[in-house]
Design a protein around this motif. Structure first.
Motif, PDB file in Angstrom:
ATOM      1  N   LEU A 183      61.459   8.600  11.706  1.00  0.00           N
ATOM      2  CA  LEU A 183      61.722   8.416  13.130  1.00  0.00           C
ATOM      3  C   LEU A 183      60.384   8.574  13.839  1.00  0.00           C
ATOM      4  CD1 LEU A 183      63.652   8.115  15.566  1.00  0.00           C
ATOM      5  CD2 LEU A 183      63.800  10.624  15.610  1.00  0.00           C
ATOM      6  N   LEU A 184      59.915   7.500  14.448  1.00  0.00           N
ATOM      7  CA  LEU A 184      58.646   7.540  15.162  1.00  0.00           C
ATOM      8  C   LEU A 184      58.922   7.644  16.657  1.00  0.00           C
ATOM      9  CD1 LEU A 184      55.409   5.690  14.358  1.00  0.00           C
ATOM     10  CD2 LEU A 184      56.213   5.687  16.720  1.00  0.00           C
ATOM     11  N   LEU A 185      58.359   8.661  17.297  1.00  0.00           N
ATOM     12  CA  LEU A 185      58.539   8.881  18.725  1.00  0.00           C
ATOM     13  C   LEU A 185      57.268   8.455  19.433  1.00  0.00           C
ATOM     14  CD1 LEU A 185      59.658  11.662  17.007  1.00  0.00           C
ATOM     15  CD2 LEU A 185      60.843  11.866  19.184  1.00  0.00           C
ATOM     16  N   SER A 186      57.360   7.346  20.156  1.00  0.00           N
ATOM     17  CA  SER A 186      56.192   6.780  20.827  1.00  0.00           C
ATOM     18  C   SER A 186      56.257   7.051  22.329  1.00  0.00           C
ATOM     19  CB  SER A 186      56.116   5.273  20.573  1.00  0.00           C
ATOM     20  OG  SER A 186      54.984   4.707  21.219  1.00  0.00           O
ATOM     21  N   TYR A 187      55.251   7.750  22.832  1.00  0.00           N
ATOM     22  CA  TYR A 187      55.165   8.085  24.252  1.00  0.00           C
ATOM     23  C   TYR A 187      54.055   7.276  24.911  1.00  0.00           C
ATOM     24  CZ  TYR A 187      57.802  12.274  22.871  1.00  0.00           C
ATOM     25  OH  TYR A 187      58.751  13.137  22.377  1.00  0.00           O
ATOM     26  N   HIS A 188      54.222   6.994  26.195  1.00  0.00           N
ATOM     27  CA  HIS A 188      53.130   6.347  26.925  1.00  0.00           C
ATOM     28  C   HIS A 188      51.928   7.275  26.915  1.00  0.00           C
ATOM     29  CE1 HIS A 188      50.856   4.157  29.916  1.00  0.00           C
ATOM     30  NE2 HIS A 188      51.812   3.244  29.982  1.00  0.00           N
ATOM     31  N   GLY A 189      50.760   6.718  26.668  1.00  0.00           N
ATOM     32  CA  GLY A 189      49.569   7.541  26.594  1.00  0.00           C
ATOM     33  C   GLY A 189      48.940   7.817  27.951  1.00  0.00           C
ATOM     34  N   ILE A 190      48.009   8.769  27.973  1.00  0.00           N
ATOM     35  CA  ILE A 190      47.146   9.040  29.119  1.00  0.00           C
ATOM     36  C   ILE A 190      45.749   9.293  28.568  1.00  0.00           C
ATOM     37  CG2 ILE A 190      48.986  10.026  30.552  1.00  0.00           C
ATOM     38  CD1 ILE A 190      47.808  12.824  29.881  1.00  0.00           C
ATOM     39  N   PRO A 191      44.726   9.133  29.388  1.00  0.00           N
ATOM     40  CA  PRO A 191      43.376   9.452  28.902  1.00  0.00           C
ATOM     41  C   PRO A 191      43.290  10.894  28.413  1.00  0.00           C
ATOM     42  CG  PRO A 191      43.241   8.210  30.944  1.00  0.00           C
ATOM     43  CD  PRO A 191      44.700   8.569  30.750  1.00  0.00           C
ATOM     44  N   LYS A 192      42.607  11.109  27.306  1.00  0.00           N
ATOM     45  CA  LYS A 192      42.408  12.444  26.760  1.00  0.00           C
ATOM     46  C   LYS A 192      41.745  13.347  27.790  1.00  0.00           C
ATOM     47  CE  LYS A 192      41.989  15.628  23.515  1.00  0.00           C
ATOM     48  NZ  LYS A 192      43.165  16.374  22.998  1.00  0.00           N
ATOM     49  N   ARG A 193      40.925  12.747  28.636  1.00  0.00           N
ATOM     50  CA  ARG A 193      40.228  13.488  29.685  1.00  0.00           C
ATOM     51  C   ARG A 193      41.208  14.190  30.617  1.00  0.00           C
ATOM     52  NH1 ARG A 193      38.979  10.998  34.419  1.00  0.00           N
ATOM     53  NH2 ARG A 193      39.328   8.991  33.396  1.00  0.00           N
ATOM     54  N   PHE A 194      42.345  13.541  30.913  1.00  0.00           N
ATOM     55  CA  PHE A 194      43.350  14.153  31.784  1.00  0.00           C
ATOM     56  C   PHE A 194      43.849  15.469  31.170  1.00  0.00           C
ATOM     57  CE2 PHE A 194      45.045  10.160  34.208  1.00  0.00           C
ATOM     58  CZ  PHE A 194      43.753   9.866  34.599  1.00  0.00           C
ATOM     59  N   GLU A 195      44.115  15.431  29.873  1.00  0.00           N
ATOM     60  CA  GLU A 195      44.586  16.628  29.181  1.00  0.00           C
ATOM     61  C   GLU A 195      43.517  17.719  29.212  1.00  0.00           C
ATOM     62  OE1 GLU A 195      47.212  17.041  25.358  1.00  0.00           O
ATOM     63  OE2 GLU A 195      45.128  16.827  24.704  1.00  0.00           O
ATOM     64  N   ASN A 196      42.282  17.328  29.010  1.00  0.00           N
ATOM     65  CA  ASN A 196      41.191  18.302  29.037  1.00  0.00           C
ATOM     66  C   ASN A 196      41.061  18.967  30.408  1.00  0.00           C
ATOM     67  OD1 ASN A 196      40.623  17.586  26.391  1.00  0.00           O
ATOM     68  ND2 ASN A 196      38.966  16.194  26.946  1.00  0.00           N
ATOM     69  N   GLN A 197      41.507  18.244  31.444  1.00  0.00           N
ATOM     70  CA  GLN A 197      41.427  18.764  32.810  1.00  0.00           C
ATOM     71  C   GLN A 197      42.684  19.528  33.223  1.00  0.00           C
ATOM     72  OE1 GLN A 197      40.657  15.065  34.850  1.00  0.00           O
ATOM     73  NE2 GLN A 197      38.435  15.163  34.526  1.00  0.00           N
ATOM     74  N   GLY A 198      43.613  19.687  32.296  1.00  0.00           N
ATOM     75  CA  GLY A 198      44.782  20.513  32.571  1.00  0.00           C
ATOM     76  C   GLY A 198      46.127  19.820  32.630  1.00  0.00           C
ATOM     77  N   ASP A 199      46.166  18.501  32.451  1.00  0.00           N
ATOM     78  CA  ASP A 199      47.450  17.796  32.462  1.00  0.00           C
ATOM     79  C   ASP A 199      48.274  18.238  31.249  1.00  0.00           C
ATOM     80  OD1 ASP A 199      49.525  15.811  32.272  1.00  0.00           O
ATOM     81  OD2 ASP A 199      48.299  14.462  33.485  1.00  0.00           O
ATOM     82  N   PRO A 200      49.508  18.746  31.465  1.00  0.00           N
ATOM     83  CA  PRO A 200      50.321  19.255  30.355  1.00  0.00           C
ATOM     84  C   PRO A 200      51.107  18.183  29.603  1.00  0.00           C
ATOM     85  CG  PRO A 200      51.521  19.552  32.392  1.00  0.00           C
ATOM     86  CD  PRO A 200      50.185  18.943  32.773  1.00  0.00           C
ATOM     87  N   TYR A 201      50.911  16.918  29.952  1.00  0.00           N
ATOM     88  CA  TYR A 201      51.742  15.836  29.427  1.00  0.00           C
ATOM     89  C   TYR A 201      51.800  15.820  27.897  1.00  0.00           C
ATOM     90  CZ  TYR A 201      53.341  11.055  28.462  1.00  0.00           C
ATOM     91  OH  TYR A 201      54.014   9.963  27.984  1.00  0.00           O
ATOM     92  N   GLY A 202      50.646  15.846  27.247  1.00  0.00           N
ATOM     93  CA  GLY A 202      50.626  15.764  25.786  1.00  0.00           C
ATOM     94  C   GLY A 202      51.400  16.900  25.143  1.00  0.00           C
ATOM     95  N   HIS A 203      51.201  18.097  25.644  1.00  0.00           N
ATOM     96  CA  HIS A 203      51.925  19.266  25.119  1.00  0.00           C
ATOM     97  C   HIS A 203      53.429  19.087  25.283  1.00  0.00           C
ATOM     98  CE1 HIS A 203      53.280  23.394  24.521  1.00  0.00           C
ATOM     99  NE2 HIS A 203      53.876  23.326  25.694  1.00  0.00           N
ATOM    100  N   GLN A 204      53.836  18.599  26.460  1.00  0.00           N
ATOM    101  CA  GLN A 204      55.263  18.430  26.716  1.00  0.00           C
ATOM    102  C   GLN A 204      55.864  17.349  25.820  1.00  0.00           C
ATOM    103  OE1 GLN A 204      56.053  17.976  30.911  1.00  0.00           O
ATOM    104  NE2 GLN A 204      55.374  20.043  31.396  1.00  0.00           N
ATOM    105  N   CYS A 205      55.111  16.290  25.557  1.00  0.00           N
ATOM    106  CA  CYS A 205      55.593  15.242  24.645  1.00  0.00           C
ATOM    107  C   CYS A 205      55.835  15.819  23.255  1.00  0.00           C
ATOM    108  CB  CYS A 205      54.589  14.096  24.562  1.00  0.00           C
ATOM    109  SG  CYS A 205      54.460  13.099  26.058  1.00  0.00           S
ATOM    110  N   HIS A 206      54.880  16.575  22.761  1.00  0.00           N
ATOM    111  CA  HIS A 206      55.036  17.167  21.429  1.00  0.00           C
ATOM    112  C   HIS A 206      56.214  18.136  21.393  1.00  0.00           C
ATOM    113  CE1 HIS A 206      51.616  15.472  19.291  1.00  0.00           C
ATOM    114  NE2 HIS A 206      50.860  15.685  20.352  1.00  0.00           N
ATOM    115  N   LYS A 207      56.425  18.863  22.477  1.00  0.00           N
ATOM    116  CA  LYS A 207      57.557  19.792  22.525  1.00  0.00           C
ATOM    117  C   LYS A 207      58.884  19.041  22.509  1.00  0.00           C
ATOM    118  CE  LYS A 207      59.306  23.889  22.648  1.00  0.00           C
ATOM    119  NZ  LYS A 207      59.139  24.798  21.487  1.00  0.00           N
ATOM    120  N   THR A 208      58.952  17.929  23.264  1.00  0.00           N
ATOM    121  CA  THR A 208      60.167  17.100  23.228  1.00  0.00           C
ATOM    122  C   THR A 208      60.447  16.637  21.799  1.00  0.00           C
ATOM    123  OG1 THR A 208      59.920  16.295  25.509  1.00  0.00           O
ATOM    124  CG2 THR A 208      61.194  14.925  24.005  1.00  0.00           C
ATOM    125  N   SER A 209      59.413  16.175  21.112  1.00  0.00           N
ATOM    126  CA  SER A 209      59.572  15.702  19.736  1.00  0.00           C
ATOM    127  C   SER A 209      60.082  16.809  18.829  1.00  0.00           C
ATOM    128  CB  SER A 209      58.244  15.169  19.198  1.00  0.00           C
ATOM    129  OG  SER A 209      57.827  14.012  19.883  1.00  0.00           O
TER     130      SER A 209
END
Length: 317
Positions: A183-209
């Motif tokens: 089962l592959l869970l594909s999320y819309h991406g964001i620039p890695k820079r956003f995450e480095n600046q504090g955007d929690p999106y990537g963490h939340q995607c992994h938690k959903t998975s």
């Protein structure tokens, strides 16, 4: 107020150019200085990208209109029916295009609404999506003499009703089509820079998975998280969906199911990019079975999740 990203009004170059122009002008989406970005946007991207994107929209356009708009209206109608007994009106606004967030507010204002619950249909928070909705709301409120009470549902990536709705959709698909190796869970991406600046999106995607995999009882080798739809040359969240599709058959994985948990309604990124383009990558690389599991759209479990979110806000107030 339900809010989603928006869509061109028609699958034409003119309509797509207008939509992309508004979307890519949002500083939350592209945070380059306007002095550098605007010449690139208007001189290169819009003239050359709009015709190509229009053809992609044409390939997925439904008889009733844009899939995102058709589904969003169905969601609005279904939620409205569920909340009718409490006399709670439900309106729809889009960050870009029509109906706008401004028009949605005016509809509520005309109805005499004194408290607004804003529900951006982005399960995982990102500065480029949920924060942009809040910006639009704040800009609208600047013109109001009397600001209504309001609450803003920032995210729901780990809400039990959301995870259950996703799990039910996967189970139903596997019951009808058979379970695949992965089962592959594909999320819309964001620039890695956003995450480095504090955007929690990537963490939340992994938690959903993780929560979905646990709900389904999957072992680690039976599921994987990837990110799609990158734009430009800078690094985005990885692993990339397209590269993963090409690599999986070489790893011995030849049958996969793909779900896109970040999308609350099927749209260009799911119907063309995932169900079409990435399927080709996988099959051409040696894959044998590929199945896209539709977005939650207006299915009953998804609408019930919205009801749960809204009623929780009412109770909290």
């Amino acid at each position: 107020m339900l809010v989603n990203l928006g869509t061109p009004s028609a699958p034409t170059t003119k309509a797509v150019r207008a939509f992309l122009g508004q979307f890519l002008h949002d500083y939350r989406v592209v945070d380059l200085t306007r002095f550098l970005w605007c010449p690139i946007l208007h001189g290169v991207i819009l003239p050359f990208r709009s015709p190509k994107v229009a053809k992609l929209y044409e390939s997925i356009w439904w008889e009733e209109g844009s899939p995102l708009m058709v589904v969003s209206r169905r969601q609005q109608a279904a939620l409205s029916q569920q909340l009718a007994e409490q006399d709670i009106p439900v309106v729809l606004g889009m960050s870009y295009g029509e109906p706008s967030i401004e028009s949605a507010w005016q509809e509520l204002k005309s109805a005499g609404v004194e408290k607004v619950i804003i529900l951006p249909l982005y399960p995982q928070y990102s500065v480029s999506t949920s924060a942009s909705v809040f910006d639009s709301w704040a800009k609208i409120m600047k013109k109001e003499r009397q600001i209504p009470y309001f609450s803003f549902i920032r995210d729901y990536y780990n809400h039990p009703s959301y995870i259950k709705a996703l799990a039910d959709s996967v189970r139903q698909d596997w019951q009808e089509n058979g379970q695949t190796e992965l089962l592959l869970l594909s999320y819309h991406g964001i620039p890695k820079r956003f995450e480095n600046q504090g955007d929690p999106y990537g963490h939340q995607c992994h938690k959903t998975s993780e929560l979905l995999a646990a709900e389904l009882g999957l072992e680690p080798h039976q599921w994987r998280t990837t990110f799609q739809s990158r734009f430009g040359r800078e690094e985005w969240l990885q692993p990339y969906t397209d590269e993963t599709m090409q690599a999986l058959p070489k790893e011995g994985v030849t049958s996969i199911s793909v779900i896109c948990p970040a999308f609350s309604a099927d749209c260009l990124e799911t119907l063309e990019e995932i169900s079409g383009e990435n399927k080709e990558y996988f099959m051409e690389a040696g894959g044998e079975r590929y199945h896209y599991i539709p977005a939650l759209n207006d299915n009953s479990a998804h609408i019930q999740m919205m009801v749960d979110l809204v009623r929780a806000e009412i109770t909290a107030s």
